[in-house]
Design a protein around this motif. Structure first.
Motif, PDB file in Angstrom:
ATOM      1  N   PRO A  83      37.590  41.852  46.688  1.00 41.73           N
ATOM      2  CA  PRO A  83      38.289  40.879  45.898  1.00 41.73           C
ATOM      3  C   PRO A  83      40.008  40.459  46.111  1.00 41.73           C
ATOM      4  O   PRO A  83      39.875  41.542  45.904  1.00 41.73           O
ATOM      5  CB  PRO A  83      37.017  40.495  45.186  1.00 41.73           C
ATOM      6  CG  PRO A  83      37.405  41.217  45.033  1.00 41.73           C
ATOM      7  CD  PRO A  83      36.879  42.055  45.359  1.00 41.73           C
ATOM      8  N   GLN A  86      43.189  37.650  42.199  1.00 42.51           N
ATOM      9  CA  GLN A  86      43.368  36.580  40.959  1.00 42.51           C
ATOM     10  C   GLN A  86      41.398  36.624  40.581  1.00 42.51           C
ATOM     11  O   GLN A  86      41.242  37.029  39.004  1.00 42.51           O
ATOM     12  CB  GLN A  86      43.511  35.294  41.433  1.00 42.51           C
ATOM     13  CG  GLN A  86      45.337  35.131  41.399  1.00 42.51           C
ATOM     14  CD  GLN A  86      45.204  35.149  42.980  1.00 42.51           C
ATOM     15  OE1 GLN A  86      44.311  35.735  44.034  1.00 42.51           O
ATOM     16  NE2 GLN A  86      46.681  35.278  42.996  1.00 42.51           N
ATOM     17  N   GLN A  87      40.222  36.921  41.637  1.00 43.37           N
ATOM     18  CA  GLN A  87      39.190  37.211  41.585  1.00 43.37           C
ATOM     19  C   GLN A  87      38.852  38.566  40.588  1.00 43.37           C
ATOM     20  O   GLN A  87      38.293  38.665  39.909  1.00 43.37           O
ATOM     21  CB  GLN A  87      38.497  37.397  42.776  1.00 43.37           C
ATOM     22  CG  GLN A  87      38.271  36.273  43.662  1.00 43.37           C
ATOM     23  CD  GLN A  87      37.634  36.361  44.809  1.00 43.37           C
ATOM     24  OE1 GLN A  87      38.193  37.246  45.249  1.00 43.37           O
ATOM     25  NE2 GLN A  87      36.406  35.869  45.641  1.00 43.37           N
ATOM     26  N   ARG A  91      37.268  39.295  36.905  1.00 41.99           N
ATOM     27  CA  ARG A  91      36.131  39.697  36.648  1.00 41.99           C
ATOM     28  C   ARG A  91      36.369  40.578  35.045  1.00 41.99           C
ATOM     29  O   ARG A  91      35.481  40.699  34.470  1.00 41.99           O
ATOM     30  CB  ARG A  91      35.871  40.782  37.833  1.00 41.99           C
ATOM     31  CG  ARG A  91      34.627  41.294  37.671  1.00 41.99           C
ATOM     32  CD  ARG A  91      34.265  41.698  39.495  1.00 41.99           C
ATOM     33  NE  ARG A  91      35.028  43.327  39.057  1.00 41.99           N
ATOM     34  CZ  ARG A  91      35.546  43.467  40.859  1.00 41.99           C
ATOM     35  NH1 ARG A  91      34.244  43.368  41.447  1.00 41.99           N
ATOM     36  NH2 ARG A  91      36.266  44.151  40.821  1.00 41.99           N
TER      37      ARG A  91
END
Length: 106
Positions: A83, A86-87, A91
């Motif tokens: 990902p 930012q993802q 997370r």
């Protein structure tokens, strides 16, 4: 600045000891990041070498530094993996919040 301002912060440092994006030169941070963080005013600092160790760390004092050594890549940098950065941040923040909810207070 972090040690002086003492924000409610968990500072995770993924340390591969290299500047891989510029050719893999070794970093200048060859000392003890845990000792340096404590000397700079962090309330707590931990070296994390295994996944079990991160689960055992109590995140009850802030700011806290987590020094996480990792191996440098031995191959040429390719395209960015999924990902997105930012993802990954989202997370990581979700997992830290979950960990804080599980930590008994008092």
């Amino acid at each position: 600045m972090i040690g002086e301002q003492r924000p409610d912060l968990v500072h995770a440092v993924l340390d591969n000891g290299a500047h891989e994006s510029t050719g893999g030169q070794r970093t200048a941070a060859l000392g003890d990041p845990v000792a340096m963080a404590l000397a700079c005013g962090y309330a707590a600092a931990h070296r994390i070498e295994t996944a079990d160790r991160i689960a055992a760390v109590e995140l009850t004092r802030a700011p806290t530094l987590l020094h996480i050594p990792c191996a440098p890549r031995s191959h040429r940098a390719g395209r960015r993996v999924e990902p997105s950065p930012q993802q990954l941040v989202a997370r990581f923040q979700t997992e830290l919040a979950r960990k804080n909810e599980e930590t008994p207070t008092g």
